[in-house]
Design a protein around this motif. Structure first.
Motif, mmCIF file in Angstrom:
data_model
loop_
_atom_site.group_PDB
_atom_site.id
_atom_site.type_symbol
_atom_site.label_atom_id
_atom_site.label_comp_id
_atom_site.label_asym_id
_atom_site.label_seq_id
_atom_site.Cartn_x
_atom_site.Cartn_y
_atom_site.Cartn_z
ATOM 1 N N LEU A 211 -6.017 2.975 -6.729
ATOM 2 C CA LEU A 211 -5.852 3.706 -5.476
ATOM 3 C C LEU A 211 -6.235 5.010 -5.720
ATOM 4 N N LEU B 79 -1.962 12.299 -1.444
ATOM 5 C CA LEU B 79 -1.367 11.386 -1.956
ATOM 6 C C LEU B 79 0.109 12.086 -2.504
ATOM 7 N N LEU C 289 0.841 -1.223 -0.021
ATOM 8 C CA LEU C 289 -0.063 -0.097 -0.042
ATOM 9 C C LEU C 289 0.744 1.343 -0.054
ATOM 10 N N SER D 210 0.875 4.295 -2.968
ATOM 11 C CA SER D 210 0.728 5.217 -2.568
ATOM 12 C C SER D 210 1.682 6.347 -2.963
ATOM 13 N N THR E 286 3.697 12.221 -0.523
ATOM 14 C CA THR E 286 5.066 11.530 -1.348
ATOM 15 C C THR E 286 6.105 12.412 -1.181
ATOM 16 N N SER F 276 1.208 6.556 -6.992
ATOM 17 C CA SER F 276 0.271 7.376 -7.494
ATOM 18 C C SER F 276 0.444 8.914 -7.035
ATOM 19 N N GLY F 277 1.139 9.093 -5.799
ATOM 20 C CA GLY F 277 1.518 10.700 -5.738
ATOM 21 C C GLY F 277 2.576 11.160 -6.603
ATOM 22 N N THR G 183 -2.015 -0.028 -7.346
ATOM 23 C CA THR G 183 -1.598 1.356 -7.910
ATOM 24 C C THR G 183 -2.579 1.981 -8.506
ATOM 25 N N TRP H 205 5.188 5.281 7.493
ATOM 26 C CA TRP H 205 3.900 5.717 7.393
ATOM 27 C C TRP H 205 3.732 6.975 8.161
ATOM 28 N N TYR I 40 -8.006 14.308 -1.781
ATOM 29 C CA TYR I 40 -7.415 12.998 -1.679
ATOM 30 C C TYR I 40 -6.215 13.103 -2.647
#
Length: 593
Positions: free
Chosen positions: A369, A569, A293, A297, A573, A300-301, A366, A520, A565
């Motif tokens: 997400l 992301l 995950l 993330s 990142t 995607s970020g 990915t 995280w 959202y």
């Protein structure tokens, strides 16, 4: 890294090529006309002035309509923007004046009158395009009764005055006014006959054709607006420079003292017990839970960050000039599709660095997400728009086009990027060896827990962009025009710098407290600004706007949730990458056995 740069260059080339192909094209290709030549005039939409998302087709109201009503073929971005252009009932030939020309005499039923009265009560406006120039006007007005101020009278405008400006053989400007001396009382439900009329007046100017759009830019660039804008940016810069400089100075001093202390401890005694962030050197590079995950993330970020940079580049070179219909939405769809390979490469590459094995599942995660929540939100909001019979509802054909883009461009590039990331065989660069068993994290006070740390980390970046947010919201969710993209780009750079600095600081304080589970935490602290932006949405909706109704409220909070959202992301990142560089640097600078 080389492959990533090649992929980005290819995406950029394809993007520019795509804009060359799908750019907005006028019906009159060269915008040049001879006297009495017909000039294209399209009626676009109507809707409540304070609810920009709640728009309807022009002829959903019982205006005089040509037979048959001809729809204009529109580009993808125009449809996504809610535009539904049709031939307007007015005939505005080039340099031809009309005095009180009749369109038609229409018998309005009680139902028609009630529909018009409801529209006037909600401040309905109409939008048209004349030779690609936008024009607006209200369809009526509400007046208080002279004898009883608690009672209202509703009037429908039946006579529209067009003022047109030309330079040689080109249209430069269009304005619309309603003749307040020619109105129809629609307060009561009754059958009435209304003669809809219009007048046209032409006048000459020396404004060149190339500058005809500056009129719309100037509405957002008036001196007082620019002054507030520059005050905003200067205030943000000063705040950021002071706080980040103060924070960086403290952090550098503390780190310098730590390096001196640890070097002295090593010379004095190798058996001396270690304290502080050095104490967890055997655990700080222990791979986190839910690493698939986290990698997704980051993928995607990274994609959203590249998407934002490309959009800024297009904005700075002038692609998004005022009312270039649908250009921004076209750019978002095309760039997102072309940069999906970056998301696949980044996610699987980092996943393999974390010794992950199920790269296919990671690649699927990915891909969905960000698109997954966006798709679910779109399905709900599109259903609402269909129920309202609004132009915000996408036609079936447009949905098919978007699905085909996702299936034929986005997904294949995502898979190719994932395969490239898997075959790159990267290694995680950890300057310290990880112990077999993790150390127990000591009890921490409440303010060092995840949620309070996120609140502290998100507040400073949000405070740097707070003033500028109003102008963005007024443009996206109102009728203001945002054109000063250079200021916005500077604010964006400030946002990135502050996010990186504050996340690094939070990571240091966490490690100094001997809490080694920073992975995280760094991502969540970096992305927490997105939560602050969404909280600002509630303030803006209730205190700074006049939006109302279920549809507009759903669109505002639904799509803003997706945007925030995306910011979560992207900034997560940035925060994580900054923290990773910082952690590698400090542990590389000391001797760890």
């Amino acid at each position: 890294m080389g492959r990533k740069m090649v992929a980005m260059a290819a995406a950029g080339a394809l993007l520019l090529l795509s804009f060359g192909i799908i750019g907005v094209v006028s019906d009159a290709s060269n915008h040049r006309y001879k006297p009495e030549d017909p000039v294209p005039l399209y009626a676009n939409k109507v809707g409540p002035f304070h609810n920009p998302s709640e728009t309807y087709r022009y002829f959903d109201l019982p205006f005089c309509s040509p037979e048959p009503v001809k729809d204009k073929l529109e580009a993808l971005g125009e449809v996504l923007n809610g535009d539904r252009l049709v031939d307007a009932p007015y005939k505005l030939d080039f340099r031809v004046d009309y005095e009180s020309k009749s369109i038609c005499k229409k018998q309005l039923t009680k139902k028609d009158v009630a529909k018009f009265r409801s529209a006037v009560d909600k401040d309905y406006y109409f939008q048209m395009y004349y030779d690609d120039l936008p024009v607006w006007g209200f369809i009526g007005k509400v007046d208080k009764e002279k004898n009883d101020p608690s009672e209202y009278k509703y009037f429908l405008y039946r006579h529209i005055l067009f003022e047109l400006v030309y330079n040689n053989d080109r249209v430069i400007e269009i304005n619309v006014h309603a003749d307040t001396n020619s109105m129809v009382d629609i307060t009561e439900d009754r059958d009435i006959e209304v003669e809809f009329m219009y007048s046209v007046k032409w006048k000459e100017t020396d404004i060149p054709f190339e500058k005809r759009m500056e009129k719309y830019s100037q509405t957002s660039s008036m001196p007082h607006h620019l002054e507030i804008h520059w005050f905003s940016i200067i205030n943000s810069c000063v705040t950021v420079l002071l706080l980040t400089g103060f924070l960086a100075t403290i952090l550098m001093r503390v780190l310098k003292n730590d390096f001196v202390k640890y070097a002295h401890d090593e010379e004095a005694s190798d058996d001396q017990e270690e304290t502080g962030w050095k104490y967890v050197h055997g655990d700080v590079f222990r791979f986190p839970k839910n690493k698939s995950l986290l990698a997704a993330s980051l993928g995607s970020g990274t994609q959203l960050f590249i998407l934002t940079i490309f959009v800024f580049v297009l904005a700075l070179v002038g692609v998004f000039y005022p009312y270039n219909r649908g250009a921004l939405f076209t750019a978002l769809v095309v760039i997102y599709a072309l940069t999906s390979g970056i998301a696949g490469y980044t996610a699987t590459s980092f996943y393999h660095q974390l010794e992950g094995t199920n790269w296919v599942r990671n690649l699927l995660l990915t891909g969905f997400l960000f698109c997954g929540p966006l798709f679910l939100t779109f399905c709900f909001l599109n259903t609402v728009a269909i129920a309202y019979n609004s132009t915000a509802a996408l036609p079936f054909g447009t949905i098919v086009v978007i699905v085909l883009i996702w299936a034929l461009v986005t997904s294949p590039l995502l898979i190719l990027g994932g395969i490239a990331g898997k075959n790159s065989k990267p290694e995680f660069q950890a300057p310290c060896r990880t112990t077999k068993y993790p150390r127990e994290i000591p009890p921490l006070p409440w303010y060092r827990k995840t949620v309070p740390q996120m609140a502290m980390a998100g507040f400073l970046p949000f405070s740097a962009i707070y003033i500028e947010l109003y102008y963005i919201f007024a443009s996206v969710w109102g009728h203001k025009i945002y054109t000063i993209y250079s200021i916005l780009f500077v604010v964006f750079i400030i946002l990135l710098i502050v996010t990186a600095f504050i996340t690094v600081a939070m990571t240091y304080f966490q490690l100094a407290a001997e809490d080694h589970e920073w992975w995280w935490r760094a991502f969540l602290c970096g992305g927490s600004t997105g939560l602050f932006i969404y909280a600002y949405c509630f303030y803006y909706y209730h205190a700074r706007s006049d939006m109302s109704g279920f549809m507009q409220t759903s669109f505002f909070f639904g799509y803003m949730a997706c945007i925030c959202y995306g910011f979560f992301l992207m900034l997560g990142t940035i925060g994580f990458r900054s923290s990773l560089l910082f952690v590698r640097h400090i542990y590389r600078s000391i001797k760890c056995e």
